[in-house]
Design a protein around this motif. Structure first.
Motif, PDB file in Angstrom:
ATOM      1  N   HIS A  12       0.833  -1.197   0.000  1.00  0.00           N
ATOM      2  CA  HIS A  12       0.000   0.000   0.000  1.00  0.00           C
ATOM      3  C   HIS A  12       0.868   1.247   0.000  1.00  0.00           C
ATOM      4  CE1 HIS A  12      -3.339  -2.635   1.944  1.00  0.00           C
ATOM      5  NE2 HIS A  12      -3.302  -2.775   0.629  1.00  0.00           N
ATOM      6  N   TYR A  28      -6.989   4.726  -5.568  1.00  0.00           N
ATOM      7  CA  TYR A  28      -6.680   3.387  -5.078  1.00  0.00           C
ATOM      8  C   TYR A  28      -6.045   2.521  -6.154  1.00  0.00           C
ATOM      9  CZ  TYR A  28      -9.221   4.319  -0.794  1.00  0.00           C
ATOM     10  OH  TYR A  28      -9.617   4.848   0.407  1.00  0.00           O
ATOM     11  N   GLU A  62      -5.080  -1.016  -5.084  1.00  0.00           N
ATOM     12  CA  GLU A  62      -5.215  -1.013  -3.623  1.00  0.00           C
ATOM     13  C   GLU A  62      -6.667  -0.998  -3.198  1.00  0.00           C
ATOM     14  OE1 GLU A  62      -2.928   1.867  -1.552  1.00  0.00           O
ATOM     15  OE2 GLU A  62      -1.092   1.430  -2.641  1.00  0.00           O
ATOM     16  N   THR A  63      -7.528  -1.418  -4.103  1.00  0.00           N
ATOM     17  CA  THR A  63      -8.948  -1.386  -3.770  1.00  0.00           C
ATOM     18  C   THR A  63      -9.306  -2.383  -2.670  1.00  0.00           C
ATOM     19  OG1 THR A  63      -9.369  -2.878  -5.615  1.00  0.00           O
ATOM     20  CG2 THR A  63      -9.700  -0.540  -6.028  1.00  0.00           C
TER      21      THR A  63
END
Ligand SMILES: [Zn+2]
Length: 70
Positions: A12, A28, A62-63
Motif C-alpha cells: 500500500h 486506489y 489497492e482497492t
C-alpha cells in the motif's frame, strides 16, 4: 519452521494525497503508462481497467483497502 515463503501481498503506497485523475477522489489504483503514472479511484479504475491494462506496463491496485475498511 519458517514462513519465509509469504504470498505476495499488495504494497500500500498510495496515500490520501493521491487523487483520481478523473474525479479527484482518493486514488486506489495506479497504472503506469509509458513514463507517466495514472491514478484512479476504485470507480474509475474499474471503468478504465480494460483499456488501461492493454497499454499499462504496471498495474497497482489497492482497492482491497476499501474492502477491509468495511
Ligand atoms: Zn474517480
Amino acid at each position: 519452521m519458517t514462513t519465509t515463503a509469504e504470498a505476495p501481498t499488495t504494497i500500500h503506497r498510495l496515500t490520501a494525497a493521491d487523487r483520481c485523475d478523473a474525479c479527484g477522489a482518493q486514488a486506489y489504483i495506479a497504472a503506469t503508462v509509458g513514463d507517466s503514472e495514472l491514478l484512479y479511484c476504485a470507480h474509475h479504475g474499474r471503468k478504465f481497467e480494460e483499456k488501461l491494462r492493454a497499454v499499462a506496463t504496471e498495474w497497482h491496485d489497492e482497492t482491497d483497502r476499501l474492502v477491509e475498511a468495511k
